[in-house]
Design an enzyme around this catalytic site. Structure first.
Site, PDB file in Angstrom:
ATOM      1  N   ASP A 169       0.770  -1.245   0.000  1.00 13.30           N
ATOM      2  CA  ASP A 169       0.000   0.000   0.000  1.00 13.30           C
ATOM      3  C   ASP A 169       0.810   1.309   0.000  1.00 13.30           C
ATOM      4  OD1 ASP A 169      -1.722  -2.060   0.338  1.00 13.30           O
ATOM      5  OD2 ASP A 169      -2.733  -1.272   2.093  1.00 13.30           O
ATOM      6  N   GLU A 411       1.850 -10.075  11.242  1.00 12.22           N
ATOM      7  CA  GLU A 411       1.704  -9.450   9.919  1.00 12.22           C
ATOM      8  C   GLU A 411       3.071  -9.035   9.350  1.00 12.22           C
ATOM      9  OE1 GLU A 411      -0.854  -6.047  10.033  1.00 12.22           O
ATOM     10  OE2 GLU A 411      -1.050  -5.931   7.860  1.00 12.22           O
TER      11      GLU A 411
HETATM   12  C1  GLC Z   1      -3.099  -4.472   3.677  1.00 14.46           C
HETATM   13  C2  GLC Z   1      -1.924  -4.947   2.823  1.00 14.46           C
HETATM   14  C3  GLC Z   1      -2.464  -5.694   1.625  1.00 14.46           C
HETATM   15  C4  GLC Z   1      -3.334  -6.845   2.112  1.00 14.46           C
HETATM   16  C5  GLC Z   1      -4.425  -6.373   3.067  1.00 14.46           C
HETATM   17  C6  GLC Z   1      -5.141  -7.526   3.751  1.00 14.46           C
HETATM   18  O1  GLC Z   1      -3.895  -3.569   2.987  1.00 14.46           O
HETATM   19  O2  GLC Z   1      -1.148  -3.875   2.415  1.00 14.46           O
HETATM   20  O3  GLC Z   1      -1.421  -6.182   0.831  1.00 14.46           O
HETATM   21  O4  GLC Z   1      -3.911  -7.503   1.031  1.00 14.46           O
HETATM   22  O5  GLC Z   1      -3.866  -5.583   4.071  1.00 14.46           O
HETATM   23  O6  GLC Z   1      -4.245  -8.349   4.396  1.00 14.46           O
END
Ligand code: GLC
Length: 438
Positions: A169, A411
């Site tokens: 992101d 994470e």
């Molecule tokens: C965040 C991460 C993305 C992922 C999402 C759900 O937005 O940056 O890559 O898919 O979380 O885990």
């Protein structure tokens, strides 16, 4: 020594706890919906011990496919509780969106072909053929859509329209691009706005985690602003590409696409399918286009600005993902792998950092701006193996597994100290650990 069985059991439990009917969410409270590339990574883990559940995971993704072929980056859970999330996107304004469920209006990295192929590898020849015949039509539709809508210049590189589409992101090249080129009317008023109030309605993440580990409020608001902008344009690509200056031909995304196209060809061969000619030539264009993202001076790959055409010369983990594409020469692959040995860039004690440690952008716990993530480690490991760099692949696998054995399926992790951060019981960490253990 890693206690394999204990780790496997713990990871399987994460995937069981996060199971919601036909799919698996990334993590209980923080990410309660279904995400595109998360589900693909999850299916790769599941394929080792429950191929049927892995298939169901992918089939549930495909249910969200739009009529034009787009696979949305999120499929929302039903229920009153999640009305604000669905309302925010309101993707039904686009007539291509599915009627019986609600999705976002953008996509995410095309890992689906890899996941389908990995499941196929674990099936008997007859079952595999049947499985590929089931997955090829939505996959072909998706890849065709990518080229039809997102490659207007036919230069082999698809363009992303929102940082969420890269999956990384707030990776620095995107953040820079947004700060330079997206200036909504409210920006000068930003410091006077009741930002925290607005933002906290939509941000589940900072309610649960230290805000210094997450995206800044300004960036989060910019992301929301783009969603509102696109919603007002009914998510019509013709109303987006010519107008917005922050769009990116994203390196990670295009590398994943190049490899996905190869998987598609193999799956089609095995299932006796003919891929459309236009898709075959687009795939060939993509492979040769990667070279346009190589910077001879810095000896590094970068993403490229769609509107201006210049490389966005900020180092990030994306610079190593060409290894995964399989489309670079052996010499270049070795050059990239060397960077994993450099303590000052991509080789600290707990690799691989999402931004090199000597970068001005680096923050050890800053979301996609420093931490080590397991999915990018996994992509790099696959690439190293494919180039025969087994020693490097093994070393990174060991380091990755040790991190998870010590701290659980978190994470992300500090690349300097190994300390965990972000969501607990994070599905793709668990799923890819299962894959690495196998
Ligand atoms: C965040 C991460 C993305 C992922 C999402 C759900 O937005 O940056 O890559 O898919 O979380 O885990």
């Amino acid at each position: 020594m890693i206690d394999r069985d204990r780790l496997l059991t713990a990871c399987r439990k994460v995937l069981d706890d996060n199971r919601r009917g036909d799919h698996t969410i990334p993590s209980g409270k923080m990410y309660p919906h279904q995400w595109l590339w998360d589900s693909c990574f999850i299916a790769i883990g599941l394929s080792h011990y429950d191929p049927e559940r892995a298939k169901t995971e992918l089939l549930s993704l495909v249910e969200g496919q739009w009529n034009n072929g787009m696979l949305p980056h999120m499929i929302f859970e039903p229920g009153l509780r999640y009305l604000p999330d669905r309302w925010l996107w309101n993707s039904h304004v686009n007539l291509n969106s599915p009627k019986n469920l609600t999705t976002s209006g953008i996509t995410q990295p095309p890992v689906l072909a890899e996941a389908a192929k990995q499941i196929g590898d674990k099936l008997s020849p007859i079952e595999r053929k049947r499985w590929y015949a089931q997955m090829l039509p939505p996959l072909i539709k998706y890849h065709k859509w990518l080229y039809e809508e997102r490659e207007p210049n036919e230069d082999g590189l698809v363009t992303l329209i929102h940082p969420y589409e890269t999956g990384l992101d707030n990776t620095p090249p995107w953040t820079r691009q947004l700060h330079d080129h997206h200036k909504p009317w409210w920006l000068p008023l930003y410091k006077y706005l009741p930002v925290d109030f607005i933002i906290h309605r939509f941000r589940r993440d900072i309610k649960r985690r230290n805000k210094y580990q997450r995206i800044s409020n300004l960036d989060a608001l910019l992301y929301l602003d783009i969603v509102w902008l696109y919603r007002s344009r009914n998510y019509e690509i013709k109303a987006i590409l010519p107008h917005d200056k922050f769009l990116v031909e994203d390196l990670t995304y295009n590398c994943i696409l190049i490899r996905a196209n190869k998987h598609l060809r193999q799956m089609a061969d095995e299932a006796g399918y003919n891929l459309p000619e236009d898709l075959l030539s687009a795939a060939a264009r993509s492979e040769s286009a990667l070279e346009a993202l190589w910077d001879h001076e810095n000896k590094e790959y970068y993403s490229r600005s769609f509107s201006e055409g210049g490389l966005i010369k900020i180092s990030s983990i994306s610079g190593l993902i060409p290894l995964y594409s399989g489309a670079v020469s052996q010499k270049r692959a070795r050059q990239l792998a060397e960077r994993l040995k450099d303590n000052n860039t991509f080789g600290p004690d707990y690799p691989v950092p999402s931004v090199p440690v000597n970068s001005n952008w680096f923050k050890q716990h800053g979301y996609w701006q420093g931490p080590t993530w397991i999915n990018t480690n996994w992509l790099i490991i696959q690439g190293l193996k494919d180039y025969g760099l087994d020693k490097e692949a093994k070393a990174l696998t060991e380091k990755t597994l040790k991190l998870i054995e010590k701290h659980g399926s978190r994470e992300y992790f500090s690349p300097l100290k190994g300390t965990p951060a972000g969501a607990k019981k994070f599905s793709w960490t668990a799923a890819l650990t299962i894959d690495l253990l196998n």
